[in-house]
Design a protein around this motif. Sequence first.
Motif, PDB file in Angstrom:
ATOM      1  N   SER A 155       0.854  -1.187   0.000  1.00  0.00           N
ATOM      2  CA  SER A 155       0.000   0.000   0.000  1.00  0.00           C
ATOM      3  C   SER A 155       0.887   1.233   0.000  1.00  0.00           C
ATOM      4  CB  SER A 155      -0.898   0.026   1.238  1.00  0.00           C
ATOM      5  OG  SER A 155      -1.790  -1.054   1.226  1.00  0.00           O
ATOM      6  N   VAL A 156       0.685   2.092  -0.985  1.00  0.00           N
ATOM      7  CA  VAL A 156       1.417   3.353  -1.071  1.00  0.00           C
ATOM      8  C   VAL A 156       0.467   4.438  -0.595  1.00  0.00           C
ATOM      9  CG1 VAL A 156       2.624   4.960  -2.587  1.00  0.00           C
ATOM     10  CG2 VAL A 156       2.742   2.499  -3.038  1.00  0.00           C
ATOM     11  N   ILE A 157       0.817   5.099   0.498  1.00  0.00           N
ATOM     12  CA  ILE A 157      -0.037   6.141   1.065  1.00  0.00           C
ATOM     13  C   ILE A 157       0.572   7.499   0.729  1.00  0.00           C
ATOM     14  CG2 ILE A 157      -1.042   7.078   3.170  1.00  0.00           C
ATOM     15  CD1 ILE A 157      -0.809   4.237   4.332  1.00  0.00           C
ATOM     16  N   VAL A 158      -0.238   8.343   0.066  1.00  0.00           N
ATOM     17  CA  VAL A 158       0.234   9.649  -0.386  1.00  0.00           C
ATOM     18  C   VAL A 158      -0.613  10.729   0.284  1.00  0.00           C
ATOM     19  CG1 VAL A 158       0.693  11.102  -2.380  1.00  0.00           C
ATOM     20  CG2 VAL A 158       0.820   8.617  -2.614  1.00  0.00           C
ATOM     21  N   PRO A 159      -0.079  11.412   1.288  1.00  0.00           N
ATOM     22  CA  PRO A 159      -0.817  12.526   1.877  1.00  0.00           C
ATOM     23  C   PRO A 159      -0.656  13.776   1.004  1.00  0.00           C
ATOM     24  CG  PRO A 159       1.217  12.173   3.076  1.00  0.00           C
ATOM     25  CD  PRO A 159       1.149  11.126   2.009  1.00  0.00           C
ATOM     26  N   VAL A 160      -1.774  14.444   0.715  1.00  0.00           N
ATOM     27  CA  VAL A 160      -1.712  15.616  -0.166  1.00  0.00           C
ATOM     28  C   VAL A 160      -2.553  16.747   0.400  1.00  0.00           C
ATOM     29  CG1 VAL A 160      -1.305  14.299  -2.282  1.00  0.00           C
ATOM     30  CG2 VAL A 160      -3.633  14.801  -1.602  1.00  0.00           C
ATOM     31  N   ARG A 161      -2.161  17.940   0.023  1.00  0.00           N
ATOM     32  CA  ARG A 161      -2.965  19.134   0.312  1.00  0.00           C
ATOM     33  C   ARG A 161      -2.591  20.193  -0.719  1.00  0.00           C
ATOM     34  NH1 ARG A 161      -3.886  22.651   5.776  1.00  0.00           N
ATOM     35  NH2 ARG A 161      -5.594  23.844   4.883  1.00  0.00           N
ATOM     36  N   ASN A 162      -3.571  20.585  -1.517  1.00  0.00           N
ATOM     37  CA  ASN A 162      -3.385  21.596  -2.566  1.00  0.00           C
ATOM     38  C   ASN A 162      -2.220  21.227  -3.498  1.00  0.00           C
ATOM     39  OD1 ASN A 162      -5.508  23.045  -1.456  1.00  0.00           O
ATOM     40  ND2 ASN A 162      -4.162  24.310  -0.206  1.00  0.00           N
ATOM     41  N   GLU A 163      -2.300  20.060  -4.085  1.00  0.00           N
ATOM     42  CA  GLU A 163      -1.248  19.564  -4.970  1.00  0.00           C
ATOM     43  C   GLU A 163      -1.737  19.369  -6.399  1.00  0.00           C
ATOM     44  OE1 GLU A 163       1.891  19.158  -4.258  1.00  0.00           O
ATOM     45  OE2 GLU A 163       1.753  19.496  -2.111  1.00  0.00           O
ATOM     46  N   GLU A 164      -2.656  20.204  -6.849  1.00  0.00           N
ATOM     47  CA  GLU A 164      -3.224  20.004  -8.182  1.00  0.00           C
ATOM     48  C   GLU A 164      -2.177  20.124  -9.292  1.00  0.00           C
ATOM     49  OE1 GLU A 164      -6.191  22.786  -9.438  1.00  0.00           O
ATOM     50  OE2 GLU A 164      -5.097  24.491  -8.657  1.00  0.00           O
ATOM     51  N   LYS A 165      -1.106  20.828  -9.063  1.00  0.00           N
ATOM     52  CA  LYS A 165      -0.072  20.996 -10.091  1.00  0.00           C
ATOM     53  C   LYS A 165       0.831  19.767 -10.220  1.00  0.00           C
ATOM     54  CE  LYS A 165       0.087  25.975  -9.581  1.00  0.00           C
ATOM     55  NZ  LYS A 165       0.877  27.135  -9.161  1.00  0.00           N
ATOM     56  N   THR A 166       0.939  18.977  -9.157  1.00  0.00           N
ATOM     57  CA  THR A 166       1.899  17.874  -9.174  1.00  0.00           C
ATOM     58  C   THR A 166       1.283  16.491  -9.021  1.00  0.00           C
ATOM     59  OG1 THR A 166       2.233  18.110  -6.792  1.00  0.00           O
ATOM     60  CG2 THR A 166       3.742  19.321  -8.239  1.00  0.00           C
ATOM     61  N   ILE A 167       0.015  16.393  -8.631  1.00  0.00           N
ATOM     62  CA  ILE A 167      -0.561  15.089  -8.318  1.00  0.00           C
ATOM     63  C   ILE A 167      -0.689  14.208  -9.557  1.00  0.00           C
ATOM     64  CG2 ILE A 167      -2.977  15.808  -8.476  1.00  0.00           C
ATOM     65  CD1 ILE A 167      -1.514  13.369  -5.906  1.00  0.00           C
ATOM     66  N   SER A 168      -1.001  14.785 -10.697  1.00  0.00           N
ATOM     67  CA  SER A 168      -1.150  13.949 -11.890  1.00  0.00           C
ATOM     68  C   SER A 168       0.183  13.351 -12.315  1.00  0.00           C
ATOM     69  CB  SER A 168      -1.787  14.737 -13.034  1.00  0.00           C
ATOM     70  OG  SER A 168      -0.984  15.836 -13.373  1.00  0.00           O
ATOM     71  N   ALA A 169       1.271  14.104 -12.191  1.00  0.00           N
ATOM     72  CA  ALA A 169       2.592  13.554 -12.526  1.00  0.00           C
ATOM     73  C   ALA A 169       2.964  12.424 -11.575  1.00  0.00           C
ATOM     74  CB  ALA A 169       3.642  14.657 -12.481  1.00  0.00           C
ATOM     75  N   LEU A 170       2.631  12.590 -10.306  1.00  0.00           N
ATOM     76  CA  LEU A 170       2.903  11.530  -9.326  1.00  0.00           C
ATOM     77  C   LEU A 170       2.100  10.275  -9.640  1.00  0.00           C
ATOM     78  CD1 LEU A 170       4.080  10.556  -6.575  1.00  0.00           C
ATOM     79  CD2 LEU A 170       1.970  11.405  -5.586  1.00  0.00           C
ATOM     80  N   LEU A 171       0.823  10.434  -9.936  1.00  0.00           N
ATOM     81  CA  LEU A 171      -0.020   9.278 -10.231  1.00  0.00           C
ATOM     82  C   LEU A 171       0.414   8.581 -11.517  1.00  0.00           C
ATOM     83  CD1 LEU A 171      -3.515  10.684  -9.221  1.00  0.00           C
ATOM     84  CD2 LEU A 171      -2.047   9.119  -7.939  1.00  0.00           C
ATOM     85  N   LYS A 172       0.841   9.344 -12.510  1.00  0.00           N
ATOM     86  CA  LYS A 172       1.359   8.736 -13.748  1.00  0.00           C
ATOM     87  C   LYS A 172       2.615   7.930 -13.469  1.00  0.00           C
ATOM     88  CE  LYS A 172      -0.498  12.238 -16.833  1.00  0.00           C
ATOM     89  NZ  LYS A 172      -0.190  13.409 -17.664  1.00  0.00           N
ATOM     90  N   ALA A 173       3.490   8.444 -12.622  1.00  0.00           N
ATOM     91  CA  ALA A 173       4.718   7.723 -12.275  1.00  0.00           C
ATOM     92  C   ALA A 173       4.400   6.444 -11.508  1.00  0.00           C
ATOM     93  CB  ALA A 173       5.642   8.622 -11.454  1.00  0.00           C
ATOM     94  N   LEU A 174       3.435   6.508 -10.601  1.00  0.00           N
ATOM     95  CA  LEU A 174       3.049   5.307  -9.861  1.00  0.00           C
ATOM     96  C   LEU A 174       2.358   4.286 -10.764  1.00  0.00           C
ATOM     97  CD1 LEU A 174       1.793   6.899  -6.526  1.00  0.00           C
ATOM     98  CD2 LEU A 174       3.831   5.499  -6.859  1.00  0.00           C
TER      99      LEU A 174
END
Length: 101
Positions: A42-61
């Motif tokens: 399980s990869v747990i990713v805590p986020v807050r106001n990350e709309e600029k970077t979350i899609s790149a992170l999810l694509k990498a995962l």
Amino acid sequence: MFWLSITVLFLVVYAILIFYYRKAWKNLNDYEGTEAANRFISVIVPVRNEEKTISALLKALAKQTYRRERFEIIVVDDYSTDATSNIVKAFPMPNLVLIRP
């Protein structure tokens, strides 16, 4: 002359050590056939106001080579005021979970 002998001795020992490490590295088993390859991750990713970077992170995962049925991604949104949670919801990945308080 003494320091030159010590230096040469250290270089020889270092070269032998590097050769040993290289040989041991080549003899490692592939990850796919091991017991660890069957563990659930399980990869747990805590986020807050990350709309600029979350899609790149999810694509990498999503590009990971680990079997999809053996891992999940849990995104924990901590009261974001931007479109972070909408981006996560729209991401096409079956093993992706969004948690919002």
